[in-house]
Motif scaffolding. Sequence first.
Motif, PDB file in Angstrom:
ATOM      1  N   ASN A   1      28.532   2.194  -4.107  1.00 23.45           N
ATOM      2  CA  ASN A   1      27.751   2.136  -2.868  1.00 23.45           C
ATOM      3  C   ASN A   1      27.573   0.678  -2.424  1.00 23.45           C
TER       4      ASN A   1
ATOM      5  N   THR B   1      35.885  13.794  -4.750  1.00 25.15           N
ATOM      6  CA  THR B   1      36.583  12.592  -5.225  1.00 25.15           C
ATOM      7  C   THR B   1      36.659  12.587  -6.748  1.00 25.15           C
TER       8      THR B   1
ATOM      9  N   GLU C   1      41.909   7.253  -2.441  1.00 26.08           N
ATOM     10  CA  GLU C   1      41.919   7.187  -3.904  1.00 26.08           C
ATOM     11  C   GLU C   1      43.251   7.640  -4.501  1.00 26.08           C
TER      12      GLU C   1
ATOM     13  N   VAL D   1      33.235   5.711  -7.016  1.00 27.69           N
ATOM     14  CA  VAL D   1      32.836   5.187  -5.702  1.00 27.69           C
ATOM     15  C   VAL D   1      31.603   4.313  -5.911  1.00 27.69           C
TER      16      VAL D   1
ATOM     17  N   ALA E   1      30.579  10.468  -3.289  1.00 27.88           N
ATOM     18  CA  ALA E   1      30.806  10.159  -4.710  1.00 27.88           C
ATOM     19  C   ALA E   1      30.514  11.344  -5.619  1.00 27.88           C
TER      20      ALA E   1
ATOM     21  N   LEU F   1      32.313   1.470  -0.802  1.00 30.00           N
ATOM     22  CA  LEU F   1      32.091   2.110   0.499  1.00 30.00           C
ATOM     23  C   LEU F   1      30.754   1.718   1.114  1.00 30.00           C
TER      24      LEU F   1
ATOM     25  N   VAL G   1      27.189   7.947   1.020  1.00 29.58           N
ATOM     26  CA  VAL G   1      28.008   7.468  -0.107  1.00 29.58           C
ATOM     27  C   VAL G   1      27.797   8.388  -1.317  1.00 29.58           C
TER      28      VAL G   1
ATOM     29  N   THR H   1      36.713   2.895  -5.228  1.00 33.57           N
ATOM     30  CA  THR H   1      36.393   2.649  -3.816  1.00 33.57           C
ATOM     31  C   THR H   1      35.038   1.968  -3.706  1.00 33.57           C
TER      32      THR H   1
ATOM     33  N   ILE I   1      38.271   9.121   2.074  1.00 35.30           N
ATOM     34  CA  ILE I   1      38.139   8.536   0.721  1.00 35.30           C
ATOM     35  C   ILE I   1      39.072   9.255  -0.253  1.00 35.30           C
TER      36      ILE I   1
ATOM     37  N   PRO J   1      30.581   6.424 -11.011  1.00 43.83           N
ATOM     38  CA  PRO J   1      30.206   5.943  -9.672  1.00 43.83           C
ATOM     39  C   PRO J   1      28.970   5.054  -9.802  1.00 43.83           C
TER      40      PRO J   1
END
Length: 348
Positions: free
Chosen positions: A147, A141, A116, A145, A136, A124, A132, A122, A112, A22
């Motif tokens: 940010n 998830t 996914e 992800v 994440a 976001l 976020v 993603t 989310i 992430p």
Amino acid sequence: MATLTELTDQLTSDPASWEGSPLISVSQISTSGLQLLFQTAQSMRSLVRSQGGDERLKRRVLASVFYEASTRTSCSFQAAMMRLGGTFIHVDGGKGGNTSASKKGESLEDTIKCLECYTDATVLRHPTTGSVQKVALGGGTVKPVINAGDGVGEHPTQALLDFFTIWDELGISLDVSGGEDVGEGKHEGPLVVVLLGDLKHGRTVHSLAKLLARSSLKHELVLRYCSPKALEMPEHVKDYVKDFPNAKQELYTDMIDAVKGAHVLYVTRVQRERFENPDDYNAVKGAYVVDKSLMDVAPSKMIVMHPLPRVDEISTEVDSDDRACYFRQMENGMFVRMAILALILGAP
Ligand code: CP
């Protein structure tokens, strides 16, 4: 799942450290990681200019999820994905056009988690600070992800494209032990950066101040915060910067004083949407306007940046000045986001 503190300096010059990660905060990026990112962004720029892109992200899909308005971040991520052969689905969760199931009461985490199932990563943006990170790193998830701005918190990909622009335009040298700096290294002496405007609400300046301070530069860093009293840089950002001895912080209210000897003037919009009381906004909205008269007394090599959108804080008469680099900065956003996607999706 790791905490953000555990992810400090986790993104390095090893591409494997980026794959599947992430991207929540600039605190994740080590100086060697910056060097890799900047090199990759440079090669993305050459790629786009020579052949428009390539197919390295073919059959990969990005979820582009925006609960706040965006032109640059959303479109540059989408263009980045397509330039590398991939594609995207877009969810507009903003107040005006909310077509997502959040309107029916679905939680952000569930939305989310659902997306996914269809995508590989993603991007976001959400108005709530910390949201976020929660999605994440909260354990729900499994795909990366990124940010794209969380309230008045952080906007790490903006800070990365901003720093890339400063590095590229001025020839800043990174101090990477054992590595060779890929910049021209033409800048000498301290690096003086003026952050001007709404420093209280501007997440881009929060992320940029942190990123510049935490990166090892071969230059002393001077951060000049120039704002109305009501819009000063938050203490938590100043406290973060304080921990890095190479970074000096100075407060200004007069922008003519602030630009003396500066190398970068980074201008921000007063963010009307963050004010609860319109009178408070009206009291500060026109506090600073960068115009020809300021440029006439500013250093001849000082670049002017702005994350955009602008309202009236930079007069359009400045656009034709060679020092105005906000449109080049905006274009760099796509190259840097191509590099981020390629690294996170394991195809640098
Ligand atoms: N700089 C920036 O984040 O612009 P957008 O709000 O248009 O994405």
